[in-house]
Write a protein that holds these residues in place. Structure first.
Motif, PDB file in Angstrom:
ATOM      1  N   ILE A 170      16.818  37.916  35.816  1.00  0.00           N
ATOM      2  CA  ILE A 170      16.337  36.737  35.626  1.00  0.00           C
ATOM      3  C   ILE A 170      18.172  37.302  37.696  1.00  0.00           C
ATOM      4  O   ILE A 170      17.170  36.425  38.514  1.00  0.00           O
ATOM      5  CB  ILE A 170      17.230  35.595  35.184  1.00  0.00           C
TER       6      ILE A 170
ATOM      7  N   GLY B  96      15.479  39.013  39.740  1.00  0.00           N
ATOM      8  CA  GLY B  96      14.383  37.487  40.626  1.00  0.00           C
ATOM      9  C   GLY B  96      15.052  36.775  42.019  1.00  0.00           C
ATOM     10  O   GLY B  96      14.666  36.957  42.846  1.00  0.00           O
TER      11      GLY B  96
ATOM     12  N   GLN C 241      15.813  44.428  36.863  1.00  0.00           N
ATOM     13  CA  GLN C 241      14.790  44.366  36.214  1.00  0.00           C
ATOM     14  C   GLN C 241      13.799  44.559  34.927  1.00  0.00           C
ATOM     15  O   GLN C 241      13.552  45.045  33.942  1.00  0.00           O
ATOM     16  CB  GLN C 241      13.448  43.504  36.956  1.00  0.00           C
TER      17      GLN C 241
END
Length: 181
Positions: A26, A29, A71
């Protein structure tokens, strides 16, 4: 075959690792959204006001590596890391044990490679902090380099741990799988 299929019921430690990996994903992101906004502001600034956003290229280039490593643990934990599922799938149809052992060896190599990479990342953090290294343009806009390297370290450590956990699970599953005639 995804990681969720490899473990019938994940342990508390596996759930915690997956949650940590998800949080890192997250953050990665959000980093992607941030650099997209930065690039758009730079383009708009250049086109509309003839004033680019300072140090955009330098900050984006430093951020991209961090984002990939943030990630990577979740991609690995969820079975989305790069590998040949077609080969393992065909072997699985003939010999589940052989496929699990092949997958376990793949993850063992991944664990070893990430451990080696960690050996080279750690001195980079020490150097970035001790030498007060920065990214950006001196005299215009700079950021300290250590948060970027720390993000790479966090992602690398978590990916190594996830690979090791999956390696153990796959070896365990391989030796609990019955042979097909």
């Amino acid at each position: 075959m995804t990681a969720e299929l490899r473990v019938a019921s994940p342990s508390a430690a596996q759930r915690i690792l997956t949650t940590i990996a998800l949080v890192l994903a997250i953050l990665g992101g959000l980093g992607t959204v941030a650099i997209m906004a930065m690039i758009n502001l730079d383009v708009i600034g250049r086109g509309a006001f003839s004033t680019p956003l300072p140090a955009t290229a330098e900050i984006v280039s430093a951020s991209i590596v961090s984002i990939v490593f943030l990630q990577l643990p979740y991609a690995t934990a969820s079975g989305r890391a790069v590998r040949s599922d077609m080969v393992i799938g065909r072997i699985m149809a003939r010999s589940p044990r052989a496929a699990l052992l092949m997958d376990a060896m793949n993850h063992l190599v991944g664990t070893i490679m990430l451990a080696v990479l960690l050996r080279y990342i750690w001195p980079e953090i020490e150097s970035a902090i001790a030498d007060r290294e920065t990214v950006g343009l001196y005299g215009v806009f700079t950021l300290p380099r250590w948060p970027f390297v720390l993000a790479v370290l966090a992602g690398c450590v978590m990916t190594c741990v996830v690979y090791a956990m999956l390696t153990v699970n796959l070896f365990r599953a391989a030796f609990q799988t019955e042979r097909h005639p």
